[in-house]
Enzyme design. Structure first.
Site, mmCIF file in Angstrom:
data_model
loop_
_atom_site.group_PDB
_atom_site.id
_atom_site.type_symbol
_atom_site.label_atom_id
_atom_site.label_comp_id
_atom_site.label_asym_id
_atom_site.label_seq_id
_atom_site.Cartn_x
_atom_site.Cartn_y
_atom_site.Cartn_z
ATOM 1 N N TRP A 8 0.629 -1.336 -0.046
ATOM 2 C CA TRP A 8 0.130 -0.200 0.116
ATOM 3 C C TRP A 8 0.791 1.322 0.026
ATOM 4 C CZ3 TRP A 8 -4.592 -1.450 -1.171
ATOM 5 C CH2 TRP A 8 -5.176 -2.921 -0.704
ATOM 6 N N GLU A 64 -2.266 6.226 7.647
ATOM 7 C CA GLU A 64 -1.854 7.159 8.500
ATOM 8 C C GLU A 64 -2.458 6.919 10.206
ATOM 9 O OE1 GLU A 64 0.707 9.086 8.781
ATOM 10 O OE2 GLU A 64 0.957 9.644 6.473
HETATM 11 P P1 TGC Z 1 5.162 2.923 20.867
HETATM 12 O O1 TGC Z 1 5.568 2.245 22.170
HETATM 13 O O2 TGC Z 1 3.818 3.608 21.134
HETATM 14 O O3 TGC Z 1 6.192 4.013 20.510
HETATM 15 C C1 TGC Z 1 7.317 3.678 20.030
HETATM 16 C C2 TGC Z 1 8.263 4.917 20.175
HETATM 17 O O4 TGC Z 1 7.734 5.994 19.269
HETATM 18 C C3 TGC Z 1 7.188 7.125 20.048
HETATM 19 N N1 TGC Z 1 5.851 7.520 19.400
HETATM 20 C C4 TGC Z 1 5.955 8.729 18.506
HETATM 21 N N2 TGC Z 1 6.860 9.497 18.424
HETATM 22 C C5 TGC Z 1 6.621 10.566 17.341
HETATM 23 N N3 TGC Z 1 5.228 10.686 16.801
HETATM 24 C C6 TGC Z 1 4.232 9.594 17.105
HETATM 25 N N4 TGC Z 1 2.773 9.570 16.495
HETATM 26 C C7 TGC Z 1 4.596 8.608 17.987
HETATM 27 N N5 TGC Z 1 4.023 7.635 18.714
HETATM 28 C C8 TGC Z 1 4.730 6.825 19.251
HETATM 29 C C9 TGC Z 1 6.793 6.829 21.763
HETATM 30 O O5 TGC Z 1 7.012 7.748 22.365
HETATM 31 C C10 TGC Z 1 7.938 5.525 21.683
HETATM 32 O O6 TGC Z 1 9.236 6.356 21.879
HETATM 33 P P2 TGC Z 1 10.134 5.765 23.014
HETATM 34 O O7 TGC Z 1 11.359 6.828 22.970
HETATM 35 O O8 TGC Z 1 9.666 5.516 24.065
HETATM 36 O O9 TGC Z 1 10.884 4.524 22.129
HETATM 37 O O10 TGC Z 1 4.991 1.986 19.828
HETATM 38 P P3 TGC Z 1 3.874 0.700 19.284
HETATM 39 O O11 TGC Z 1 4.806 -0.290 18.818
HETATM 40 O O12 TGC Z 1 3.097 0.383 20.665
HETATM 41 O O13 TGC Z 1 2.902 1.203 18.552
HETATM 42 C C11 TGC Z 1 2.031 2.268 18.743
HETATM 43 C C12 TGC Z 1 0.974 2.576 17.549
HETATM 44 C C13 TGC Z 1 -0.172 1.635 17.247
HETATM 45 C C14 TGC Z 1 0.430 3.890 17.973
HETATM 46 C C15 TGC Z 1 1.708 3.039 16.216
HETATM 47 O O14 TGC Z 1 2.605 1.860 15.883
HETATM 48 C C16 TGC Z 1 0.847 3.328 15.066
HETATM 49 O O15 TGC Z 1 0.816 4.547 14.892
HETATM 50 N N6 TGC Z 1 0.365 2.532 14.208
HETATM 51 C C17 TGC Z 1 -0.408 3.037 12.890
HETATM 52 C C18 TGC Z 1 0.551 2.908 11.712
HETATM 53 C C19 TGC Z 1 0.377 3.931 10.931
HETATM 54 O O16 TGC Z 1 -0.134 5.058 11.171
HETATM 55 N N7 TGC Z 1 0.834 3.776 9.625
HETATM 56 C C20 TGC Z 1 0.758 4.775 8.558
HETATM 57 C C21 TGC Z 1 1.897 4.300 7.397
HETATM 58 S S1 TGC Z 1 2.473 5.541 6.210
HETATM 59 C C22 TGC Z 1 0.641 6.065 5.697
HETATM 60 O O17 TGC Z 1 -0.389 5.314 5.708
HETATM 61 C C23 TGC Z 1 0.975 6.879 4.471
HETATM 62 S S2 TGC Z 1 -0.541 7.251 3.741
HETATM 63 C C24 TGC Z 1 -0.002 8.464 2.483
HETATM 64 C C25 TGC Z 1 -0.550 9.561 3.004
HETATM 65 O O18 TGC Z 1 -0.045 10.295 3.952
HETATM 66 O O19 TGC Z 1 -1.084 10.548 1.969
HETATM 67 P P1 FAD Z 2 -4.875 -3.901 9.884
HETATM 68 O O1 FAD Z 2 -3.565 -3.005 10.621
HETATM 69 O O2 FAD Z 2 -4.465 -5.172 9.480
HETATM 70 O O3 FAD Z 2 -6.010 -3.493 10.820
HETATM 71 C C1 FAD Z 2 -7.221 -4.161 10.203
HETATM 72 C C2 FAD Z 2 -8.534 -3.640 11.266
HETATM 73 O O4 FAD Z 2 -7.904 -3.881 12.565
HETATM 74 C C3 FAD Z 2 -8.371 -1.951 11.153
HETATM 75 O O5 FAD Z 2 -9.847 -1.612 11.230
HETATM 76 C C4 FAD Z 2 -7.780 -1.667 12.357
HETATM 77 O O6 FAD Z 2 -8.264 -0.410 12.858
HETATM 78 C C5 FAD Z 2 -8.081 -2.835 13.181
HETATM 79 N N1 FAD Z 2 -7.081 -2.868 14.282
HETATM 80 C C6 FAD Z 2 -5.932 -3.260 14.426
HETATM 81 N N2 FAD Z 2 -5.223 -3.128 15.591
HETATM 82 C C7 FAD Z 2 -6.622 -2.894 16.634
HETATM 83 C C8 FAD Z 2 -6.803 -2.880 17.894
HETATM 84 N N3 FAD Z 2 -5.417 -3.134 18.807
HETATM 85 N N4 FAD Z 2 -7.945 -2.859 18.470
HETATM 86 C C9 FAD Z 2 -8.877 -2.713 17.631
HETATM 87 N N5 FAD Z 2 -8.839 -2.744 16.289
HETATM 88 C C10 FAD Z 2 -7.756 -2.942 15.593
HETATM 89 N N6 FAD Z 2 1.733 2.790 4.224
HETATM 90 C C11 FAD Z 2 2.822 3.022 4.188
HETATM 91 O O7 FAD Z 2 3.766 2.769 4.713
HETATM 92 N N7 FAD Z 2 3.248 3.988 3.096
HETATM 93 C C12 FAD Z 2 2.121 4.579 2.251
HETATM 94 O O8 FAD Z 2 2.522 5.376 1.464
HETATM 95 C C13 FAD Z 2 0.912 4.132 2.501
HETATM 96 N N8 FAD Z 2 -0.180 4.418 1.652
HETATM 97 C C14 FAD Z 2 -1.128 3.987 1.597
HETATM 98 C C15 FAD Z 2 -2.196 4.274 0.601
HETATM 99 C C16 FAD Z 2 -3.524 3.674 0.635
HETATM 100 C C17 FAD Z 2 -4.418 3.941 -0.593
HETATM 101 C C18 FAD Z 2 -3.730 2.999 1.439
HETATM 102 C C19 FAD Z 2 -5.329 2.250 1.596
HETATM 103 C C20 FAD Z 2 -2.915 2.446 2.284
HETATM 104 C C21 FAD Z 2 -1.677 3.071 2.662
HETATM 105 N N9 FAD Z 2 -0.725 2.827 3.551
HETATM 106 C C22 FAD Z 2 0.643 3.287 3.355
HETATM 107 C C23 FAD Z 2 -1.017 1.763 4.534
HETATM 108 C C24 FAD Z 2 -1.925 2.105 5.903
HETATM 109 O O9 FAD Z 2 -1.054 2.907 6.655
HETATM 110 C C25 FAD Z 2 -2.615 0.978 6.365
HETATM 111 O O10 FAD Z 2 -3.419 0.536 5.628
HETATM 112 C C26 FAD Z 2 -2.872 1.156 7.852
HETATM 113 O O11 FAD Z 2 -1.956 1.512 8.745
HETATM 114 C C27 FAD Z 2 -3.811 -0.053 8.290
HETATM 115 O O12 FAD Z 2 -3.243 -1.160 8.128
HETATM 116 P P2 FAD Z 2 -3.691 -2.461 7.448
HETATM 117 O O13 FAD Z 2 -4.441 -1.903 6.270
HETATM 118 O O14 FAD Z 2 -2.695 -3.684 7.332
HETATM 119 O O15 FAD Z 2 -4.820 -2.806 8.613
#
Ligand code: TGC
Ligand code: FAD
Length: 385
Positions: A163, A365
């Site tokens: 993704w 995100e």
């Molecule tokens: P956790 O123990 O909470 O954190 C590890 C360390 O990171 C620090 N931290 C942050 N720092 C800066 N900004 C944040 N938002 C931070 N969240 C946590 C935290 O303080 C800790 O620091 P340290 O010094 O104690 O080591 O880590 P965890 O493994 O329990 O995970 C927490 C969780 C679930 C919130 C995190 O993993 C998470 O955010 N999951 C969602 C992943 C996500 O958002 N993926 C997005 C991929 S990129 C994308 O989707 C691009 S889309 C394209 C576009 O933007 O248009």
């Molecule tokens: P999963 O993590 O498998 O989650 C599946 C479902 O379970 C979700 O509803 C979630 O909320 C729920 N869930 C998970 N954990 C829990 C919990 N503890 N309690 C309750 N519910 C829970 N990623 C990048 O790295 N770079 C990019 O540029 C990027 N671009 C993207 C563009 C598009 C169009 C899309 C669709 C996604 C993109 N992503 C990117 C990935 C995106 O960040 C992930 O899709 C997102 O983080 C969720 O991961 P997943 O899809 O694997 O869902």
């Protein structure tokens, strides 16, 4: 800009002008074509250098690296105007600015900053950000199978990212991988490296005017000089996400403005039972909700920008705004679609395109649920992930 509470008065003249310039440019160059791009499933690559000229790429970075050193609110207004046209355009800019330029700026060496940032700012080079993997994105550490193994001054990367926005357009990919000690390291990977492959995801029903890809790395060799030297744990990619989520909090309000103004105009001209539907209480209730959500969301975004520039921003505050603003924009798009009746299911109107796009924005995100749990942890001190 739709501005019921005169939030524009809280902006500087420069910020207001940046927002207006972005709107002028996008209304001329993007809005008239977005329906076709979306339907055809293409991203308008010819606009990438134009985005650079407009200062959309890395605008808050210092001029020495190609940025414009503008405020966070100015960047937010650009995101707002881009997403008022389409979430895919804002996504391109979010990824390039917050997920590619920011990590190089924050965690890169001086040589890396000088080599990559100016070209990324001009749009001569495109980047992508690979964190999510096929097994799951919400728990990036737990699901990270991509490995980085050191061989002298070279790293060997193996794994798959899923993704990934801009994957097939990118010249470089910021790839996050675990080393043998379990540390999360970041690499600038040229996409023409041997063993690197990007495969475009097809058949999307959301974010169609955006390129989404799978990245496959099979023993890709990257020199130590392309490792981000200041990134040593998951905190590094998560801090990039904080930057991008900030832009989304603003961008979602742009999409909300688009669907609200469209629904309002339609309600004024469409009649039912002998009078405009705008005169119906149930329609007015929907419009009132949409305006209230936009007003609340814009205030959140503005305050977030000021906290960011004052260095007081906490990630949980960004989670609240991303979660709230995207949910409300999505609900508003669904209400707008309802007000449009049958016409609302076609691309002749913008509502359903925004609605479908926002389904992605709700999930990427950090999903809505992830941000709920971030807030739950902030409130109670207890981790419920
Ligand atoms: P956790 O123990 O909470 O954190 C590890 C360390 O990171 C620090 N931290 C942050 N720092 C800066 N900004 C944040 N938002 C931070 N969240 C946590 C935290 O303080 C800790 O620091 P340290 O010094 O104690 O080591 O880590 P965890 O493994 O329990 O995970 C927490 C969780 C679930 C919130 C995190 O993993 C998470 O955010 N999951 C969602 C992943 C996500 O958002 N993926 C997005 C991929 S990129 C994308 O989707 C691009 S889309 C394209 C576009 O933007 O248009
Ligand atoms: P999963 O993590 O498998 O989650 C599946 C479902 O379970 C979700 O509803 C979630 O909320 C729920 N869930 C998970 N954990 C829990 C919990 N503890 N309690 C309750 N519910 C829970 N990623 C990048 O790295 N770079 C990019 O540029 C990027 N671009 C993207 C563009 C598009 C169009 C899309 C669709 C996604 C993109 N992503 C990117 C990935 C995106 O960040 C992930 O899709 C997102 O983080 C969720 O991961 P997943 O899809 O694997 O869902």
């Amino acid at each position: 800009m739709l501005d019921f509470y005169a939030i524009g008065d809280l902006l500087t003249p420069e910020e207001r002008e940046i927002g207006k310039a972005a709107r002028r440019f996008l209304e001329k160059e993007a809005l008239p074509h977005i329906r076709d791009w979306w339907e055809e499933g293409v991203f308008p690559t010819h606009l990438i250098p134009r985005f650079g000229e407009m200062g959309f790429l890395g605008p808050t970075l210092p001029p020495e690296y190609g940025g414009a050193g503008v405020s966070s609110a100015a960047y937010g207004l650009m995101a707002y105007e881009l997403e008022r046209v389409d979430s895919g355009l804002r996504s391109f800019v979010s990824v390039q600015s917050s997920l590619v330029m920011y990590p190089i700026y924050a965690f890169g060496s001086e040589a890396q900053k000088r080599e990559f940032l100016p070209r990324l700012a001009r749009g001569e080079m495109v980047g992508c950000f690979g964190l999510t993997e096929p097994d799951g994105g919400s728990d990036p550490y737990g699901h990270m199978k991509t490995r980085a193994r050191r061989e002298g001054d070279t790293w060997v990367l193996t794994g798959t990212k899923m993704w990934i926005t801009n994957g097939n357009l990118a010249h470089i990919a910021i790839v996050w991988a675990k080393d043998e000690a379990g540390r999360v390291l970041g690499f600038i990977v040229p996409t023409d490296s041997k063993g690197f492959q990007a495969r475009e995801v097809k058949h999307k029903m959301s974010l169609r005017a955006s390129v989404t890809s799978e990245l496959v790395l099979e023993g890709v060799r990257v020199p130590e000089a392309l490792r981000l030297p200041k990134a040593e744990s998951l905190k590094a990619p998560l801090s990039c996400l904080t930057q991008a989520r900030f832009g989304i909090a603003w961008g979602a309000m742009g999409a909300l403005e688009a669907v609200y103004t469209e629904a309002l105009a339609f309600a004024g001209s469409r009649t039912a039972f002998g009078e405009p539907i705008a005169k119906k209480q149930l329609v007015q209730a929907k419009l009132a909700e949409m305006l209230a959500w936009h007003t609340e969301g814009l205030l959140l975004a503005w305050r977030l920008a000021r906290l960011k520039d004052e260095g007081k921003l906490r990630p949980a505050q960004v989670s609240l705004a991303k979660r709230q603003n995207v949910r409300k924009a999505l609900e508003a798009a669904r209400l707008a679609r309802e007000i449009l009746g049958g016409s609302g299911i076609t691309l002749e109107y913008h509502a359903i395109r925004h609605m479908l796009n926002l389904e992605t924005v709700y999930t990427y995100e950090g999903t809505h649920e992830v941000h709920t749990l971030v807030l739950g942890r902030e409130i109670t001190g207890l981790n419920a992930f």
